[in-house]
Scaffold this motif. Structure first.
Motif, PDB file in Angstrom:
ATOM      1  N   CYS A  27       0.830  -1.202   0.000  1.00 59.90           N
ATOM      2  CA  CYS A  27       0.000   0.000   0.000  1.00 59.90           C
ATOM      3  C   CYS A  27       0.867   1.256   0.000  1.00 59.90           C
ATOM      4  CB  CYS A  27      -0.879  -0.052   1.249  1.00 59.90           C
ATOM      5  SG  CYS A  27      -1.928   1.363   1.480  1.00 59.90           S
ATOM      6  N   HIS A  28       0.429   2.301  -0.721  1.00 58.46           N
ATOM      7  CA  HIS A  28       1.212   3.535  -0.816  1.00 58.46           C
ATOM      8  C   HIS A  28       1.141   4.383   0.438  1.00 58.46           C
ATOM      9  CE1 HIS A  28       1.554   3.712  -5.492  1.00 58.46           C
ATOM     10  NE2 HIS A  28       1.987   2.579  -4.982  1.00 58.46           N
ATOM     11  N   VAL A  29       0.182   4.133   1.324  1.00 58.72           N
ATOM     12  CA  VAL A  29       0.065   4.906   2.560  1.00 58.72           C
ATOM     13  C   VAL A  29       1.258   4.593   3.453  1.00 58.72           C
ATOM     14  CG1 VAL A  29      -1.317   5.291   4.641  1.00 58.72           C
ATOM     15  CG2 VAL A  29      -2.442   4.965   2.428  1.00 58.72           C
ATOM     16  N   HIS A  59      -1.316  -4.121  -1.663  1.00 63.78           N
ATOM     17  CA  HIS A  59      -2.305  -3.229  -2.245  1.00 63.78           C
ATOM     18  C   HIS A  59      -3.489  -4.003  -2.827  1.00 63.78           C
ATOM     19  CE1 HIS A  59      -0.253  -3.148  -6.458  1.00 63.78           C
ATOM     20  NE2 HIS A  59      -1.190  -4.038  -6.454  1.00 63.78           N
ATOM     21  N   GLY A 111      -6.027   0.472  -7.555  1.00 62.02           N
ATOM     22  CA  GLY A 111      -5.720   1.881  -7.732  1.00 62.02           C
ATOM     23  C   GLY A 111      -6.888   2.750  -7.337  1.00 62.02           C
ATOM     24  N   THR A 118      -6.091   8.806  -9.873  1.00 58.74           N
ATOM     25  CA  THR A 118      -4.784   9.079  -9.279  1.00 58.74           C
ATOM     26  C   THR A 118      -3.838   7.947  -9.627  1.00 58.74           C
ATOM     27  OG1 THR A 118      -4.962   7.859  -7.212  1.00 58.74           O
ATOM     28  CG2 THR A 118      -6.031  10.023  -7.286  1.00 58.74           C
ATOM     29  N   SER A 119      -2.565   8.126  -9.299  1.00 56.33           N
ATOM     30  CA  SER A 119      -1.605   7.045  -9.520  1.00 56.33           C
ATOM     31  C   SER A 119      -1.393   6.252  -8.235  1.00 56.33           C
ATOM     32  CB  SER A 119      -0.275   7.618 -10.031  1.00 56.33           C
ATOM     33  OG  SER A 119       0.250   8.529  -9.101  1.00 56.33           O
ATOM     34  N   PHE A 120      -2.178   6.550  -7.204  1.00 56.12           N
ATOM     35  CA  PHE A 120      -2.030   5.817  -5.947  1.00 56.12           C
ATOM     36  C   PHE A 120      -2.589   4.404  -6.069  1.00 56.12           C
ATOM     37  CE2 PHE A 120      -2.292  10.224  -4.152  1.00 56.12           C
ATOM     38  CZ  PHE A 120      -0.983  10.265  -3.715  1.00 56.12           C
ATOM     39  N   VAL A 152      -3.519   1.536  -3.307  1.00 55.93           N
ATOM     40  CA  VAL A 152      -3.616   1.343  -1.860  1.00 55.93           C
ATOM     41  C   VAL A 152      -4.319   0.039  -1.522  1.00 55.93           C
ATOM     42  CG1 VAL A 152      -3.619   3.826  -1.374  1.00 55.93           C
ATOM     43  CG2 VAL A 152      -5.780   2.622  -1.723  1.00 55.93           C
ATOM     44  N   HIS A 159      -7.387   1.354   3.011  1.00 53.57           N
ATOM     45  CA  HIS A 159      -7.165   2.772   2.761  1.00 53.57           C
ATOM     46  C   HIS A 159      -7.862   3.281   1.505  1.00 53.57           C
ATOM     47  CE1 HIS A 159      -3.592   2.391   5.581  1.00 53.57           C
ATOM     48  NE2 HIS A 159      -4.332   3.345   6.085  1.00 53.57           N
ATOM     49  N   HIS A 160      -8.563   2.426   0.805  1.00 58.03           N
ATOM     50  CA  HIS A 160      -9.235   2.885  -0.406  1.00 58.03           C
ATOM     51  C   HIS A 160     -10.421   3.772  -0.035  1.00 58.03           C
ATOM     52  CE1 HIS A 160     -11.084   2.831  -4.372  1.00 58.03           C
ATOM     53  NE2 HIS A 160      -9.898   2.461  -4.825  1.00 58.03           N
TER      54      HIS A 160
END
Ligand SMILES: [Zn+2]
Length: 94
Positions: A48-50, A57, A60, A64-66, A68, A72-73
């Protein structure tokens, strides 16, 4: 000797020989480092990017390019009905 015990003795160098010494030495260490390296690279790409979130993850975030995890989504995970609707919509466009 049961097979697993042979495997353990083999890898701690109980059975001597040029091949055993070579494999028991730096080559096995190199292999282990390689496996850890590959896993670390894979993990960094797939967690996850957080910050400080170590979950893998989920998907997406739209627009965005995140990428997660489910936790966290911003949108809830799709329900069964969402999947059915998406499938129906996809079939109707064909
Ligand atoms: Zn997360």
């Amino acid at each position: 000797v049961p097979h697993w015990q042979f495997w353990v003795l083999y890898h701690i160098g109980y059975y001597s020989g040029p091949w055993t010494n070579l494999w028991g030495g730096f080559i096995s260490d190199l292999g282990l480092i390689g496996v850890i390296g590959v896993f670390a690279t894979w993990y960094r790409k797939h967690n996850c990017h957080v910050k400080w979130c170590f979950r893998l993850h989920w998907r997406g975030v739209d627009g965005t390019s995140f990428v997660v995890c489910r936790h966290h989504h911003p949108e809830n995970a799709p329900t069964h009905q969402d999947v059915l609707d998406a499938h129906k919509a996809a079939k109707e466009t064909v």
